[in-house]
Design a protein around this motif. Structure first.
Motif, PDB file in Angstrom:
ATOM      1  N   GLY A 150       0.812  -1.204   0.000  1.00  0.00           N
ATOM      2  CA  GLY A 150       0.000   0.000   0.000  1.00  0.00           C
ATOM      3  C   GLY A 150       0.844   1.252   0.000  1.00  0.00           C
ATOM      4  O   GLY A 150       2.077   1.197  -0.100  1.00  0.00           O
ATOM      5  N   ARG A 151       0.187   2.390   0.114  1.00  0.00           N
ATOM      6  CA  ARG A 151       0.858   3.681   0.120  1.00  0.00           C
ATOM      7  C   ARG A 151       1.121   4.175   1.537  1.00  0.00           C
ATOM      8  O   ARG A 151       1.942   5.071   1.751  1.00  0.00           O
ATOM      9  CB  ARG A 151      -0.006   4.712  -0.623  1.00  0.00           C
ATOM     10  CG  ARG A 151       0.714   6.015  -0.969  1.00  0.00           C
ATOM     11  CD  ARG A 151      -0.198   7.027  -1.635  1.00  0.00           C
ATOM     12  NE  ARG A 151      -1.123   7.646  -0.704  1.00  0.00           N
ATOM     13  CZ  ARG A 151      -2.426   7.426  -0.658  1.00  0.00           C
ATOM     14  NH1 ARG A 151      -2.974   6.595  -1.514  1.00  0.00           N
ATOM     15  NH2 ARG A 151      -3.202   8.027   0.232  1.00  0.00           N
ATOM     16  N   TYR A 162      -1.993   6.158  -6.896  1.00  0.00           N
ATOM     17  CA  TYR A 162      -3.083   5.266  -7.280  1.00  0.00           C
ATOM     18  C   TYR A 162      -3.246   4.114  -6.290  1.00  0.00           C
ATOM     19  O   TYR A 162      -4.190   3.331  -6.408  1.00  0.00           O
ATOM     20  CB  TYR A 162      -2.839   4.702  -8.676  1.00  0.00           C
ATOM     21  CG  TYR A 162      -2.906   5.763  -9.761  1.00  0.00           C
ATOM     22  CD1 TYR A 162      -4.125   6.237 -10.218  1.00  0.00           C
ATOM     23  CD2 TYR A 162      -1.739   6.293 -10.314  1.00  0.00           C
ATOM     24  CE1 TYR A 162      -4.190   7.212 -11.199  1.00  0.00           C
ATOM     25  CE2 TYR A 162      -1.798   7.270 -11.301  1.00  0.00           C
ATOM     26  CZ  TYR A 162      -3.018   7.723 -11.741  1.00  0.00           C
ATOM     27  OH  TYR A 162      -3.076   8.695 -12.713  1.00  0.00           O
ATOM     28  N   SER A 164      -4.070   2.661  -2.544  1.00  0.00           N
ATOM     29  CA  SER A 164      -4.714   2.993  -1.279  1.00  0.00           C
ATOM     30  C   SER A 164      -3.700   2.782  -0.153  1.00  0.00           C
ATOM     31  O   SER A 164      -2.724   2.055  -0.323  1.00  0.00           O
ATOM     32  CB  SER A 164      -5.944   2.114  -1.069  1.00  0.00           C
ATOM     33  OG  SER A 164      -6.934   2.398  -2.043  1.00  0.00           O
ATOM     34  N   HIS A 167      -3.663  -1.581   0.459  1.00  0.00           N
ATOM     35  CA  HIS A 167      -4.265  -1.868  -0.844  1.00  0.00           C
ATOM     36  C   HIS A 167      -4.605  -3.349  -1.019  1.00  0.00           C
ATOM     37  O   HIS A 167      -5.738  -3.694  -1.349  1.00  0.00           O
ATOM     38  CB  HIS A 167      -3.298  -1.422  -1.943  1.00  0.00           C
ATOM     39  CG  HIS A 167      -3.934  -1.310  -3.286  1.00  0.00           C
ATOM     40  ND1 HIS A 167      -4.306  -0.108  -3.858  1.00  0.00           N
ATOM     41  CD2 HIS A 167      -4.290  -2.260  -4.196  1.00  0.00           C
ATOM     42  CE1 HIS A 167      -4.835  -0.312  -5.038  1.00  0.00           C
ATOM     43  NE2 HIS A 167      -4.844  -1.628  -5.269  1.00  0.00           N
ATOM     44  N   ASP A 181      -7.717  -8.313  -2.466  1.00  0.00           N
ATOM     45  CA  ASP A 181      -7.856  -6.860  -2.436  1.00  0.00           C
ATOM     46  C   ASP A 181      -8.497  -6.446  -1.112  1.00  0.00           C
ATOM     47  O   ASP A 181      -9.439  -7.088  -0.639  1.00  0.00           O
ATOM     48  CB  ASP A 181      -8.714  -6.388  -3.611  1.00  0.00           C
ATOM     49  CG  ASP A 181      -8.771  -4.881  -3.705  1.00  0.00           C
ATOM     50  OD1 ASP A 181      -7.776  -4.267  -4.124  1.00  0.00           O
ATOM     51  OD2 ASP A 181      -9.819  -4.309  -3.330  1.00  0.00           O
ATOM     52  N   SER A 184      -9.575  -1.596  -1.867  1.00  0.00           N
ATOM     53  CA  SER A 184      -8.881  -0.429  -2.403  1.00  0.00           C
ATOM     54  C   SER A 184      -9.769   0.332  -3.382  1.00  0.00           C
ATOM     55  O   SER A 184     -10.717  -0.215  -3.949  1.00  0.00           O
ATOM     56  CB  SER A 184      -7.587  -0.858  -3.102  1.00  0.00           C
ATOM     57  OG  SER A 184      -7.888  -1.661  -4.233  1.00  0.00           O
ATOM     58  N   ARG A 185      -9.418   1.580  -3.604  1.00  0.00           N
ATOM     59  CA  ARG A 185     -10.231   2.415  -4.500  1.00  0.00           C
ATOM     60  C   ARG A 185     -10.073   1.975  -5.949  1.00  0.00           C
ATOM     61  O   ARG A 185     -11.047   1.973  -6.712  1.00  0.00           O
ATOM     62  CB  ARG A 185      -9.822   3.881  -4.351  1.00  0.00           C
ATOM     63  CG  ARG A 185     -10.483   4.811  -5.356  1.00  0.00           C
ATOM     64  CD  ARG A 185     -10.372   6.252  -4.939  1.00  0.00           C
ATOM     65  NE  ARG A 185     -11.143   6.515  -3.726  1.00  0.00           N
ATOM     66  CZ  ARG A 185     -11.254   7.715  -3.179  1.00  0.00           C
ATOM     67  NH1 ARG A 185     -10.635   8.749  -3.703  1.00  0.00           N
ATOM     68  NH2 ARG A 185     -11.972   7.885  -2.088  1.00  0.00           N
ATOM     69  N   ASN A 186      -8.864   1.614  -6.363  1.00  0.00           N
ATOM     70  CA  ASN A 186      -8.626   1.276  -7.772  1.00  0.00           C
ATOM     71  C   ASN A 186      -8.508  -0.216  -8.032  1.00  0.00           C
ATOM     72  O   ASN A 186      -8.291  -0.626  -9.169  1.00  0.00           O
ATOM     73  CB  ASN A 186      -7.352   1.978  -8.257  1.00  0.00           C
ATOM     74  CG  ASN A 186      -7.537   3.472  -8.342  1.00  0.00           C
ATOM     75  OD1 ASN A 186      -8.544   3.959  -8.847  1.00  0.00           O
ATOM     76  ND2 ASN A 186      -6.578   4.223  -7.823  1.00  0.00           N
ATOM     77  N   GLY A 326      -2.278  -0.325  -7.995  1.00  0.00           N
ATOM     78  CA  GLY A 326      -1.988   1.080  -8.265  1.00  0.00           C
ATOM     79  C   GLY A 326      -1.371   1.222  -9.646  1.00  0.00           C
ATOM     80  O   GLY A 326      -1.940   0.776 -10.640  1.00  0.00           O
TER      81      GLY A 326
END
Length: 335
Positions: A150-151, A162, A164, A167, A181, A184-186, A326
């Motif tokens: 993740g970020r 990109y 989360s 993630h 998953d 996550s948003r993407n 991402g």
């Protein structure tokens, strides 16, 4: 100074100069005595360390500066990786680059000097991070208990807008690697390396197009008109049983394409049934949706950037499979 004044200070006129002379003489003798061994030692430092090039005593086995072997038995050679000097039979690794330059340690030598293969060190699954050309530029060893990418505060962190904060999660179960998953948003995507059957709700990444596959079911019969007059309309397949929905970034539907039995649909940037000329990441002929009986399968039509399917639930990974999280493409190297 008078004799009485000298006695008043605790000194005699005759002893003061004599004491000063004796002190100077003793100090001079001490310096002379100390200088002799130092001079002798310095005069004996006639050798040069093969590693650090400093002056050393050739009678000693090791350099006092870097610890390299300097006696006559120390044969030297150059590292094949960086060219630095190392001691044959003494150094196992290059001091400059860390490349292995010596043979196996004595505990790994068998009878007759034959090398014995060491027991492999246990390690977790390994992933490679691919660059824009599809080549690995770094690798990641996963924790066997599970690793989160993740970020934010993740085990594997990328500075990627990109991604989360948390993630996706990689986990090893009974010798198999799985990915999930984490909402996550993407999304988390797996690139396809074989035709894959589509299920209702599956989301496909074709170039930069996010397409959702939806099942419609077979339509019911149309009621007859009261006066038996037939209606005009476009000639279309007898049944539309599924649809592809082009999704915007907010998840809303921008466009749709209907799928019918026994019909193959080609997607591409230049040619096909559904064309996306504004997408530079899509190949001219990118992907196909093929109908086989009542099922639909997605095929990669030899595209440059591949076709990926969003991960729902747990997805089994095998070596060679590529994952998109991402803006990072990871490839499974070993499990």
């Amino acid at each position: 100074m008078t004799a009485s004044a000298a006695r008043a200070r605790g000194l005699s006129a005759s002893t003061a100069p004599t004491g000063a002379v004796l002190a100077r003489s003793a100090s001079s003798s001490a310096r002379t005595a100390d200088a002799s061994p130092i001079a002798a030692a310095l005069s004996g430092l006639t050798g040069l360390c093969p590693r650090c090039d400093r002056t050393v005593d050739p009678n000693l086995p090791y350099c006092a500066h870097c610890g390299a072997r300097i006696d006559a038995s120390g044969e030297t050679d150059n590292c094949q990786s960086c060219g630095a000097v190392y001691q044959v039979g003494v150094d196992l690794f290059c001091a400059r680059c860390g490349n292995r330059v010596g043979g196996p340690p004595p505990e790994l030598m068998g009878a007759g000097g034959a090398a014995v293969q060491a027991k492999p060190r246990a390690s977790g699954p390994r992933l490679s991070v691919l660059n824009d050309e599809g080549q690995p530029y770094t690798s990641i060893t996963l924790d066997r208990a599970g690793s989160v990418v993740g970020r934010g505060d993740a085990d594997i962190r990328f500075d990627d807008v990109y991604l989360s904060p948390l993630h996706a999660r990689f986990e090893l179960r009974d010798g198999e690697l799985w990915v999930r998953d984490l909402g996550s948003r993407n999304g988390t995507w797996c690139y396809l390396d074989a035709p894959t059957r589509l299920a209702d709700g599956d989301v496909i990444l074709v170039g930069s197009q996010v397409l959702r596959f939806r099942r419609l079911g077979y339509p019911g019969p149309h009621p007859r008109d009261s006066d038996a007059t037939r209606r005009m309309g476009s000639m279309v397949p007898s049944a539309d049983v599924a649809v592809l929905e082009q999704l915007r970034a907010d998840g809303s539907v921008r466009d749709t394409f209907h799928l019918s039995p026994a019909r193959t649909v080609l997607l591409g940037r230049e040619s096909g049934d559904w064309i996306f000329p504004y997408d530079p990441t899509m190949s001219g002929r990118h992907a196909e949706i093929r109908s086989e009986d009542a099922e639909f399968f997605v095929h990669d039509a030899g595209s440059r950037n591949g076709v990926a399917l969003a991960v729902h639930g747990d997805r089994l990974l095998r070596p060679g499979l590529r994952i998109l999280v991402g803006d990072q493409i990871l490839r499974v190297e070993s499990v």
